[in-house]
Motif scaffolding. Structure first.
Motif, PDB file in Angstrom:
ATOM      1  N   UNK A 141       0.636  -1.803  -0.248  1.00 63.19           N
ATOM      2  CA  UNK A 141      -0.024  -0.148   0.083  1.00 63.19           C
ATOM      3  C   UNK A 141       0.531   1.418   0.323  1.00 63.19           C
ATOM      4  N   UNK A 142       2.143   1.373   0.657  1.00 62.37           N
ATOM      5  CA  UNK A 142       2.516   2.339   0.728  1.00 62.37           C
ATOM      6  C   UNK A 142       3.426   2.809  -0.492  1.00 62.37           C
ATOM      7  N   UNK A 143       4.485   1.690  -1.059  1.00 62.61           N
ATOM      8  CA  UNK A 143       4.767   2.382  -2.209  1.00 62.61           C
ATOM      9  C   UNK A 143       4.467   3.446  -3.361  1.00 62.61           C
ATOM     10  N   UNK A 144       3.367   2.427  -3.833  1.00 61.99           N
ATOM     11  CA  UNK A 144       3.206   4.421  -4.852  1.00 61.99           C
ATOM     12  C   UNK A 144       3.244   5.511  -3.771  1.00 61.99           C
ATOM     13  N   UNK A 145       2.466   5.154  -2.894  1.00 63.26           N
ATOM     14  CA  UNK A 145       2.322   6.965  -2.118  1.00 63.26           C
ATOM     15  C   UNK A 145       3.557   7.621  -1.771  1.00 63.26           C
ATOM     16  N   UNK A 146       4.689   6.800  -1.555  1.00 59.98           N
ATOM     17  CA  UNK A 146       5.958   6.908  -1.355  1.00 59.98           C
ATOM     18  C   UNK A 146       6.728   7.495  -2.968  1.00 59.98           C
ATOM     19  N   UNK A 147       6.501   6.659  -4.041  1.00 57.67           N
ATOM     20  CA  UNK A 147       6.082   7.656  -5.371  1.00 57.67           C
ATOM     21  C   UNK A 147       5.986   8.866  -5.643  1.00 57.67           C
ATOM     22  N   UNK A 148       4.883   8.681  -5.782  1.00 59.14           N
ATOM     23  CA  UNK A 148       4.252  10.067  -5.550  1.00 59.14           C
ATOM     24  C   UNK A 148       4.643  10.910  -4.424  1.00 59.14           C
ATOM     25  N   UNK A 149       4.849  10.348  -3.783  1.00 59.83           N
ATOM     26  CA  UNK A 149       6.432  11.613  -2.938  1.00 59.83           C
ATOM     27  C   UNK A 149       7.330  12.491  -3.508  1.00 59.83           C
ATOM     28  N   UNK A 195       8.684  14.621   6.324  1.00 54.64           N
ATOM     29  CA  UNK A 195       7.148  15.251   5.573  1.00 54.64           C
ATOM     30  C   UNK A 195       6.298  14.654   6.424  1.00 54.64           C
ATOM     31  N   UNK A 196       5.159  15.000   5.975  1.00 53.82           N
ATOM     32  CA  UNK A 196       4.219  14.623   6.475  1.00 53.82           C
ATOM     33  C   UNK A 196       3.582  13.678   6.527  1.00 53.82           C
ATOM     34  N   UNK A 197       2.476  12.570   7.437  1.00 51.65           N
ATOM     35  CA  UNK A 197       1.891  11.762   7.249  1.00 51.65           C
ATOM     36  C   UNK A 197      -0.094  11.668   6.845  1.00 51.65           C
ATOM     37  N   UNK A 198      -0.355  12.459   7.045  1.00 52.41           N
ATOM     38  CA  UNK A 198      -2.092  12.532   6.310  1.00 52.41           C
ATOM     39  C   UNK A 198      -1.868  13.141   5.008  1.00 52.41           C
ATOM     40  N   UNK A 199      -0.127  14.097   4.801  1.00 55.33           N
ATOM     41  CA  UNK A 199      -0.796  14.384   3.608  1.00 55.33           C
ATOM     42  C   UNK A 199       1.664  14.762   3.006  1.00 55.33           C
ATOM     43  N   UNK A 232     -13.142   7.718  -2.980  1.00 57.76           N
ATOM     44  CA  UNK A 232     -12.052   8.327  -3.425  1.00 57.76           C
ATOM     45  C   UNK A 232     -11.035   8.885  -1.989  1.00 57.76           C
ATOM     46  N   UNK A 233      -9.637   9.182  -3.041  1.00 60.62           N
ATOM     47  CA  UNK A 233      -8.741   8.992  -2.054  1.00 60.62           C
ATOM     48  C   UNK A 233      -7.126   9.560  -3.129  1.00 60.62           C
ATOM     49  N   UNK A 234      -5.999  10.252  -2.481  1.00 61.25           N
ATOM     50  CA  UNK A 234      -5.254  10.828  -2.460  1.00 61.25           C
ATOM     51  C   UNK A 234      -3.842  10.144  -3.088  1.00 61.25           C
ATOM     52  N   UNK A 235      -3.401  11.017  -4.157  1.00 60.58           N
ATOM     53  CA  UNK A 235      -1.784   9.874  -4.307  1.00 60.58           C
ATOM     54  C   UNK A 235      -0.822  10.154  -2.739  1.00 60.58           C
ATOM     55  N   UNK A 236      -1.058  11.025  -1.778  1.00 64.31           N
ATOM     56  CA  UNK A 236       0.168  11.180  -1.391  1.00 64.31           C
ATOM     57  C   UNK A 236      -0.701  11.479   0.712  1.00 64.31           C
ATOM     58  N   UNK A 237      -1.662  10.248   0.337  1.00 63.85           N
ATOM     59  CA  UNK A 237      -2.181  10.099   1.535  1.00 63.85           C
ATOM     60  C   UNK A 237      -1.817   8.715   1.815  1.00 63.85           C
ATOM     61  N   UNK A 238      -0.671   8.812   3.489  1.00 65.54           N
ATOM     62  CA  UNK A 238       0.547   7.682   4.299  1.00 65.54           C
ATOM     63  C   UNK A 238      -0.864   7.701   4.723  1.00 65.54           C
ATOM     64  N   UNK A 239      -1.494   7.230   5.500  1.00 63.64           N
ATOM     65  CA  UNK A 239      -2.522   7.412   6.488  1.00 63.64           C
ATOM     66  C   UNK A 239      -3.739   5.859   6.135  1.00 63.64           C
TER      67      UNK A 239
END
Length: 500
Positions: free
Chosen positions: A240-248, A333-337, A438-445
């Motif tokens: 789950x985290x990997x694509x969010x890491x990539x966006x960040x 960097x943040x967690x929620x965004x 609905x979801x966001x690319x930068x949501x790590x929560x």
């Protein structure tokens, strides 16, 4: 001066919206307060009634379990409500969080203007919100028992409310009480939940149906369904985290600089499933040579050194990534965004538990929303409650939360629930219901990949798949912080509510 103070208004104590409401003095809560305000934004102009009150949560035999605080916004036509207009019940998550962020963050008629990924400062003012869901539906913002001004009755057992199933049951009863007291049983019922609110949504959409409340639509913002992904060492977490890491990494200029943001995220999602997932599944059977190859590819996506990734055996935890990705700037960097950042903590501040709760994305906006909300209650509605408003009460609610859940169709109570099964059951029972994720690319929560994965594992028939839609945005957990996202989200919601 805040926009709500400029709006034409008429004081209305004891409004007709409270027919059937239990006597406030018996419940030990303040008198309801309401006013008629005027909405003029987004090219629309209409009057609406704003009302602050408590909804009693009754047991089957009429005892009061809790007093749930609600802030209701009802559009008026010639001074009257439309008894057939959709009504949407909105809430946040936690567990232990009140609904203020969803309301004054972006879905209510007033919104605190944000400043990109910068911290907000004084003056804290709310302005009329051109992207409010009030344009599409009447709104009821509910605070869960133990949060906000909502309280558990003195003779009630909190354990019956502070848990997955008890919480959904309480919300079901509060919603039925609202429909009763407002004479709105003819209105299409919608649910809008964020974060843990999507867990609540999943169970609630099923439970409401079991109480003969026909749900028309459900919006899942920043979802989490399968609780297994939160368990230590679980590979679904790392996937789950990997694509969010990539966006960040792309956002901070560490990777993907020559690629469109959506294309980059799609590439990360595909690589995640085609390469990383089978590599994690093999464990040490992958072999060091192949592991080094995968680590090198992963480095190209998430911007951390391949050596660091291989030392972790391709499993980079969130704290490690947050501390590492912009460490060269002396920041985390943040967690929620994850677009938000702040100076790195001191070396002596090495508590993982403390660091997990330090989040620039939250610090930047949360207190401003609560300030605007409290100002609206006191100065606009004239509502005064001597109790402390608990916007976040994780210590009182979340730490004692009962995660056991009676999984529908299994006849078993599980300790790491997967509430996506509740979604499937509710949809199969009510095939006219529609659901928006609905979801966001930068949501790590609550990572976007996990939402897509969990729903895909329900194997819904094609006719029900047509009732389900996904929307991915360039934002974090609290989508409404980001104005371009809020604009896109509103248009998606406009189409969603219009969908037959």
């Amino acid at each position: 001066m805040a926009e709500e103070e400029k709006a034409p208004e008429t004081a209305r104590k004891g409004s007709n919206l409270y027919i059937g409401f239990a006597a406030p003095e018996r419940l030990g809560v303040p008198e309801p307060a309401s006013k008629v305000l005027h909405y003029e934004a987004g090219g629309e102009s209409f009057d609406y009634e704003a009302a602050a009150a408590h909804l009693p949560v009754y047991t089957n035999d009429g005892r009061v379990l809790a007093k749930m605080f609600s802030l209701t916004f009802v559009k008026l036509e010639d001074g009257k409500q439309d008894e057939k207009r959709p009504v949407t019940f909105c809430y946040n998550g936690g567990p232990g969080c009140a609904s203020v962020p969803v309301d004054f963050g972006g879905m209510g008629p007033f919104r605190v203007a944000t400043d990109g990924v910068e911290h907000l400062s004084y003056p804290i003012e709310a302005e009329q919100n051109p992207w409010s869901l009030l344009r599409l539906s009447d709104l009821v913002f509910l605070d869960a028992p133990g949060t906000g001004f909502s309280a558990v009755a003195e003779d009630a057992d909190p354990k019956k409310l502070f848990g997955i199933d008890g919480d959904a049951d309480a919300f079901c009863r509060a919603i039925m009480e609202w429909l009763d007291s407002h004479a709105r049983w003819g209105s299409p019922v919608y649910l809008f939940g964020e974060s843990y609110g999507t867990v609540r949504n999943s169970v609630l959409m099923r439970v409401l149906g079991e109480h003969d409340v026909k749900v028309a639509g459900v919006t899942m913002l920043s979802s989490i369904f399968d609780w297994v992904q939160t368990q230590p060492g679980e590979d679904l977490y790392y996937l789950g985290m990997m694509p969010t890491y990539a966006a960040t990494a792309q956002y901070f200029g560490k990777a993907g600089q020559d690629t469109d943001v959506d294309t980059w995220f799609d590439q990360a999602m595909a690589w995640n499933e085609d390469v990383l997932a089978p590599a994690l599944l093999k464990g040490d059977r992958l072999g060091s040579e192949k592991e080094a190859e995968v680590a090198s590819q992963m480095s190209g996506f998430i911007g951390l050194p391949a050596e660091q990734i291989q030392r972790a055996h391709l499993r980079i935890g969130l704290d490690e990534f947050r501390r590492s990705i912009i460490a060269d700037e002396g920041k985390v960097c943040g967690r929620l965004d994850m677009r938000f950042s702040s100076p790195a903590p001191l070396a002596s501040q090495d508590s993982a538990e403390w660091f997990a709760g330090e989040d620039a994305a939250d610090d930047a906006v949360e207190s401003s929303w609560v300030t605007a909300f409290r100002r609206f209650l006191s100065q606009t509605l004239g509502y005064r409650n001597p109790a402390v408003y608990l916007n976040s009460n994780y210590e009182g609610v979340g730490t004692s939360w009962n995660w056991d859940h009676a999984e529908p169709g299994t006849m078993e109570t599980v300790h790491a629930p997967n509430v996506s099964y509740d979604i499937a059951v509710a949809l199969k029972r009510n095939p006219h219901m529609k659901v928006a994720f609905l979801g966001g690319r930068y949501d790590a929560a609550t990572t976007y990949w996990n939402t897509v994965h969990d729903v895909s594992c329900l194997y819904l028939p094609e006719d029900l798949k047509e009732r389900v839609e996904f929307h991915r945005y360039g934002c974090g957990h609290m989508a409404y912080v980001d104005v371009p996202t809020l604009e896109a989200l509103f248009e998606d919601m406009r189409a969603f509510y219009a969908k037959k």
